[in-house]
Enzyme design. Structure first.
Site, PDB file in Angstrom:
ATOM      1  N   ALA A 107      42.801  23.046  32.187  1.00  0.00           N
ATOM      2  CA  ALA A 107      44.295  22.325  32.236  1.00  0.00           C
ATOM      3  C   ALA A 107      44.059  20.976  31.463  1.00  0.00           C
ATOM      4  O   ALA A 107      42.722  20.730  31.196  1.00  0.00           O
ATOM      5  CB  ALA A 107      44.716  22.208  33.433  1.00  0.00           C
ATOM      6  N   LYS A 108      44.991  20.507  31.086  1.00  0.00           N
ATOM      7  CA  LYS A 108      44.795  19.005  30.580  1.00  0.00           C
ATOM      8  C   LYS A 108      46.254  18.467  30.665  1.00  0.00           C
ATOM      9  O   LYS A 108      47.409  19.113  30.700  1.00  0.00           O
ATOM     10  CB  LYS A 108      44.676  19.315  28.926  1.00  0.00           C
ATOM     11  CG  LYS A 108      44.041  18.036  28.547  1.00  0.00           C
ATOM     12  CD  LYS A 108      42.579  17.983  28.840  1.00  0.00           C
ATOM     13  CE  LYS A 108      41.828  16.624  28.060  1.00  0.00           C
ATOM     14  NZ  LYS A 108      40.203  16.678  28.301  1.00  0.00           N
ATOM     15  N   GLY A 109      46.405  16.932  30.529  1.00  0.00           N
ATOM     16  CA  GLY A 109      47.390  16.451  30.659  1.00  0.00           C
ATOM     17  C   GLY A 109      47.497  15.186  29.862  1.00  0.00           C
ATOM     18  O   GLY A 109      46.491  14.807  29.034  1.00  0.00           O
TER      19      GLY A 109
END
Length: 437
Positions: free
Chosen positions: A126-128
């Site tokens: 995941a990444k944000g």
């Protein structure tokens, strides 16, 4: 690229980002998809599931409004992408940068899937990020942005769902705000909702240095296989933040000659070697390399043609493009940043016999120690820094050795071998779990 995932145009680069951070490179997601396409022929029967890797599970674009210190209302665009959750909860950093966009975050989430699987960590990718220049905002404004962003994505994160961490433009204070906001919204203090936290809030010793330390360990192992001793080796580092600074320090302390450093403000060179401790002290005091008197300033073009044993790109993605790959005079490239080398540049480096230790292996030290932090939070039992560093070295060296062996057996690059290992693990989990309903 797939034809089913709409990709927004890239955000305009902020004025604080100098030209060396904006080469003519393909979009990050296109690079990631090309990497998946290249590894698919090696996957055997699992290739039927390869399309899974090119379709993120969940993408969120959220509005992040705050009241600024002057009373005006400002809106920022925030993102969280959960690329794949087949092997466990999502895991990946949160980036604050004026050029953050959905395309970039998608690719970074994909690389996290590969990285976690390559080290056999029980996570998905995941990444944000938030499109904001943190240098142009007060501490109070950054806190309000962080708390609103966390609230917007709060239904999709959690210690067993998706666990953010620091990245470019964020730090342990950002993680403290995220953890507190999650606690206020759920009524539960769950220390494992983020990693990279301050030590008093359940952070792990050694986490701040972990990514740079892992880069050095990967470089050391690559040098061992290529007959290059770090002691006396010529090293250049692009990017002098947490990752590049720590990697440079470890090379320096191992007896390497760190001949060149580059950040957003300056490109510095000293053939006899730069005092990295002095450079770090200068950056701590001034926030940039510019003005450091322990080396001379050189042009960007000269930087890419310096003779060196190790080159560590530790800035942003897409820095090592084909033109630069043709000029680069390094023996080993150790990727400290995520996605710094484009596929076209990768091919050129391989043709020229320059070994590339890929990001999904070289910079995995950070997520490895994030995993240690997460485990410690669940057990409420914490290890010493010596134990952390020993465990990190064991997991990094073990992963490197197995990937090096596979690359030799299959006659592939280390990047392809890393993707083979990771994709096999991810897609085997996907196949074994089946599809619901």
């Amino acid at each position: 690229m797939t034809d089913t995932i709409p990709i927004p145009p890239p955000a305009e680069r902020g004025s604080s980002t100098l030209s060396f951070l904006n080469p003519a490179a393909p979009e990050p997601w296109a690079s990631f998809v090309e990497q998946i396409d290249r590894v698919t022929p090696y996957l055997g029967g699992l290739a039927r599931w390869a399309e899974t890797m090119k379709r993120p599970k969940r993408m969120m674009v959220v509005d992040v409004p705050i009241i600024r210190d002057d009373g005006s209302v400002a809106h920022y665009e925030g993102y969280r992408v959960q690329h794949n959750l087949s092997r466990g909860p999502g895991k990946g950093g949160t980036r604050y940068h004026p050029a953050v966009n959905l395309n970039e975050v998608m690719a970074l989430a994909g690389w996290m899937t590969v990285k976690n699987a390559a080290l056999n960590l029980p996570y998905g990718g995941a990444k944000g990020g938030v499109r904001i220049d943190p240098h142009l905002h007060s501490q109070g404004e950054l806190e309000r942005v962080t708390r609103r962003y966390t609230s917007e994505i709060g239904a999709f994160i959690g210690p067993d769902r998706d666990i953010p961490a620091p990245d470019v433009g964020t730090n342990e204070q950002t993680m403290a705000w995220m953890m507190d906001t999650y606690a206020m919204n759920t009524g539960v203090t769950a220390t494992g909702v983020v990693t990279g936290k301050p030590i008093p809030l359940g952070g792990s010793l050694g986490r701040h240095e972990a990514t740079g330390r892992g880069v050095f360990l990967a470089a050391r192992e690559a040098g061992r296989h290529r007959g290059i001793d770090p002691r006396g080796a010529r090293v250049a580092v692009q990017g002098f933040g947490n990752v590049g600074g720590m990697a440079a320090r470890m090379f320096f302390e191992a007896g390497s000659r760190v001949i060149a450093l580059q950040d957003h403000s300056a490109t510095l060179y000293r053939d006899a070697g730069i005092d990295v401790h002095a450079a770090l002290a200068h950056v701590a005091a001034h926030g940039r390399l510019e003005g450091f008197e322990g080396a001379e300033t050189i042009g960007d073009d000269d930087y890419w043609q310096l003779p060196m044993d190790f080159f560590v790109p530790a800035a942003l993605e897409g820095q090592l493009v084909a033109e630069r790959a043709r000029k680069l005079q390094a023996r080993i490239v150790v990727e400290g940043a995520n996605g710094p080398t484009t596929p076209a540049a990768d091919d050129i480096l391989q043709e020229r016999g320059i070994l590339v230790v890929p990001d999904v292996l070289a910079n995995a030290g950070g997520v490895a120690v994030s995993y240690f932090e997460w485990v410690q939070d669940f057990s409420s039992f914490f290890w010493t820094e010596e134990e952390i560093n020993q465990r990190l070295e064991r997991i990094m060296v073990g992963a490197f050795d197995s990937i090096w062996k596979l690359a030799a057996e299959r006659k592939t690059s280390l990047r392809t071998a890393t993707f083979i290992v990771a994709c096999q693990r991810v897609l085997a989990a996907r196949e074994q779990r089946g599809l619901y309903p």
